[in-house]
Motif scaffolding. Sequence first.
Motif, short mmCIF file in Angstrom:
data_model
loop_
_atom_site.label_atom_id
_atom_site.label_comp_id
_atom_site.label_asym_id
_atom_site.label_seq_id
_atom_site.Cartn_x
_atom_site.Cartn_y
_atom_site.Cartn_z
N GLU A 50 55.57 35.11 6.24
CA GLU A 50 54.55 34.63 5.29
C GLU A 50 54.38 33.12 5.41
O GLU A 50 53.27 32.60 5.44
CB GLU A 50 54.96 34.98 3.85
CG GLU A 50 54.72 36.44 3.51
CD GLU A 50 55.46 36.88 2.26
OE1 GLU A 50 55.96 36.01 1.51
OE2 GLU A 50 55.55 38.11 2.03
N LYS A 51 55.52 32.44 5.51
CA LYS A 51 55.51 30.98 5.57
C LYS A 51 54.82 30.49 6.84
O LYS A 51 54.15 29.45 6.84
CB LYS A 51 56.96 30.49 5.54
CG LYS A 51 57.12 29.01 5.49
CD LYS A 51 57.03 28.47 4.08
CE LYS A 51 57.25 26.96 4.08
NZ LYS A 51 56.97 26.38 2.77
N MET A 52 54.99 31.23 7.92
CA MET A 52 54.44 30.79 9.21
C MET A 52 53.20 31.61 9.59
O MET A 52 52.96 31.88 10.77
CB MET A 52 55.52 30.89 10.30
CG MET A 52 56.66 29.93 10.06
SD MET A 52 57.90 29.96 11.37
CE MET A 52 56.98 29.32 12.78
N ASN A 53 52.46 31.93 8.60
CA ASN A 53 51.25 32.71 8.78
C ASN A 53 50.35 32.11 9.87
O ASN A 53 50.03 30.93 9.82
CB ASN A 53 50.52 32.75 7.43
CG ASN A 53 49.32 33.67 7.48
OD1 ASN A 53 49.26 34.57 8.30
ND2 ASN A 53 48.35 33.42 6.62
N GLY A 54 49.99 32.92 10.85
CA GLY A 54 49.11 32.45 11.91
C GLY A 54 49.85 31.90 13.12
O GLY A 54 49.29 31.77 14.20
N VAL A 55 51.13 31.58 12.94
CA VAL A 55 51.90 30.96 14.02
C VAL A 55 52.94 31.92 14.59
O VAL A 55 53.45 31.75 15.69
CB VAL A 55 52.63 29.70 13.48
CG1 VAL A 55 53.26 28.91 14.61
CG2 VAL A 55 51.69 28.83 12.68
N ILE A 154 63.88 35.13 20.06
CA ILE A 154 62.77 34.21 19.79
C ILE A 154 62.13 33.86 21.12
O ILE A 154 62.79 33.34 22.03
CB ILE A 154 63.28 32.93 19.08
CG1 ILE A 154 63.90 33.30 17.73
CG2 ILE A 154 62.13 31.94 18.91
CD1 ILE A 154 64.58 32.15 17.01
N ASN A 155 60.87 34.19 21.24
CA ASN A 155 60.13 34.04 22.51
C ASN A 155 60.97 34.56 23.69
O ASN A 155 61.06 33.93 24.74
CB ASN A 155 59.70 32.58 22.72
CG ASN A 155 58.47 32.26 21.88
OD1 ASN A 155 57.96 33.12 21.15
ND2 ASN A 155 58.00 31.02 21.95
N GLY A 156 61.57 35.71 23.48
CA GLY A 156 62.24 36.42 24.57
C GLY A 156 63.68 36.04 24.83
O GLY A 156 64.33 36.63 25.70
N VAL A 175 60.26 25.73 17.49
CA VAL A 175 59.69 26.41 18.67
C VAL A 175 58.17 26.35 18.61
O VAL A 175 57.49 26.10 19.61
CB VAL A 175 60.18 27.88 18.74
CG1 VAL A 175 59.44 28.65 19.83
CG2 VAL A 175 61.68 27.92 18.99
N ALA A 176 57.62 26.52 17.40
CA ALA A 176 56.17 26.45 17.23
C ALA A 176 55.65 25.06 17.58
O ALA A 176 54.62 24.91 18.24
CB ALA A 176 55.80 26.82 15.79
N ALA A 177 56.39 24.05 17.14
CA ALA A 177 55.97 22.67 17.42
C ALA A 177 55.96 22.40 18.92
O ALA A 177 55.02 21.82 19.47
CB ALA A 177 56.90 21.69 16.71
N GLU A 178 56.99 22.88 19.61
CA GLU A 178 57.04 22.72 21.07
C GLU A 178 55.86 23.42 21.74
O GLU A 178 55.24 22.89 22.64
CB GLU A 178 58.33 23.33 21.63
CG GLU A 178 59.52 22.39 21.60
CD GLU A 178 60.80 23.12 22.01
OE1 GLU A 178 60.74 23.89 22.98
OE2 GLU A 178 61.83 22.92 21.33
N ALA A 179 55.58 24.63 21.26
CA ALA A 179 54.48 25.40 21.86
C ALA A 179 53.15 24.67 21.70
O ALA A 179 52.29 24.77 22.56
CB ALA A 179 54.42 26.79 21.21
N ASN A 180 52.98 23.94 20.61
CA ASN A 180 51.71 23.27 20.37
C ASN A 180 51.57 21.95 21.09
O ASN A 180 50.47 21.56 21.47
CB ASN A 180 51.53 23.02 18.85
CG ASN A 180 51.11 24.30 18.16
OD1 ASN A 180 50.52 25.17 18.79
ND2 ASN A 180 51.42 24.41 16.89
N PHE A 181 52.69 21.26 21.27
CA PHE A 181 52.57 19.87 21.72
C PHE A 181 53.04 19.64 23.14
O PHE A 181 52.87 18.56 23.67
CB PHE A 181 53.33 18.95 20.75
CG PHE A 181 52.75 18.98 19.37
CD1 PHE A 181 51.45 18.59 19.14
CD2 PHE A 181 53.50 19.46 18.30
CE1 PHE A 181 50.90 18.64 17.87
CE2 PHE A 181 52.97 19.51 17.03
CZ PHE A 181 51.65 19.10 16.81
N VAL A 182 53.67 20.63 23.75
CA VAL A 182 54.18 20.38 25.10
C VAL A 182 53.16 20.84 26.13
O VAL A 182 52.57 21.89 25.98
CB VAL A 182 55.54 21.08 25.31
CG1 VAL A 182 55.98 20.95 26.77
CG2 VAL A 182 56.58 20.46 24.40
#
Lengths: 182, 159
Positions: A50-55, A154-156, A175-182
Amino acid sequence: MIGEARLSVPIGPSDHVRGSANAPVELVEYGDFECPSCGRAYPIAKHVLEKMNGVLKFAFRNFPLTQQHPDAVNAARAAEAAGLQGRFWQMHDILFENQEYLDYESLLQYAVELRIDANRFARDFRSPKVERKVLADFESGVRSGVNGTPTFFINGIRYDGDWSYYSLLQVLQSVAAEANFV
Amino acid sequence: MELLQKGAQAPSFTLRSTPDQNLSLEDFRGKNLVLCFYPADWSPVCGDELALFNEVLPMIRKYDAEFVAISVDGAWCHQAFKKDRKLRFPLLSDFEPKGEVSRKYGAYREKEGESARALFVLNGDGVIHWSYLSPVGINPGADGILAALESLPVEEAAS
């Protein structure tokens, strides 16, 4: 093995997935409906989602420890049988919220409460298709290095750390932050 | 002593499997065999590890393999533990002289006086095909065993 355990079967069409299909972060749980630790992990995974809805997307795979938990396989079959009528997650939630009551009578009662076709549910529950699905989940877990329940990927990659709410949330968000910014 | 590695002949042993029965390495000749050394009955990680192998047993047997677990606990202790956890494979007692077999495999922790957490896959001729020493606090999982059984050369696989 240690430190290199990876999901042997990626999330696919046979999986039950909650959350957004295109989410950059994938959380897979191998769990047992009769396992007390999995019962503790259930609301945590739900709140994180719920907290990470969409991610985040979340998939649940069966890993029943049949010799320790005599009703675990039946509970897994009930979830899969409900899934054939589009109600996997509803049954998943009911089972974790009623871990003390996983006998066959109770499982049938849950199907009635979900207003699904109870006769079809009972047939699917015993079908080779559902049996194979539960076994396939278990075998993919073993080959991925699942070493107890719950085991998260987490991501495999197997996550061996603390899965209390804030720890899990923090790890997934990084992990989400890395996926967005790397 | 270092953990015995691939290619070594597995040291033979005869250990109690119940208070009045023995099992020997030679009893498994012609079959693949998984040997699982573990520190102690009843301790948390071992229990989880053996519970997992208990479930994975049908997958292991598909490779014409048997599975036995070894610790320094006595036969009566093993009997109670096996019954409590509904384990479907033999638990062998490396009890007297204590740890002798574990030592021969390089799978003994002298200071603690317990077997290490170690896994071996042997072929039908009793030759070690794969071995793995796990950190003592970590349940190794069963993926390594299955990958090792899968990679046994066909001519080595027991017929």
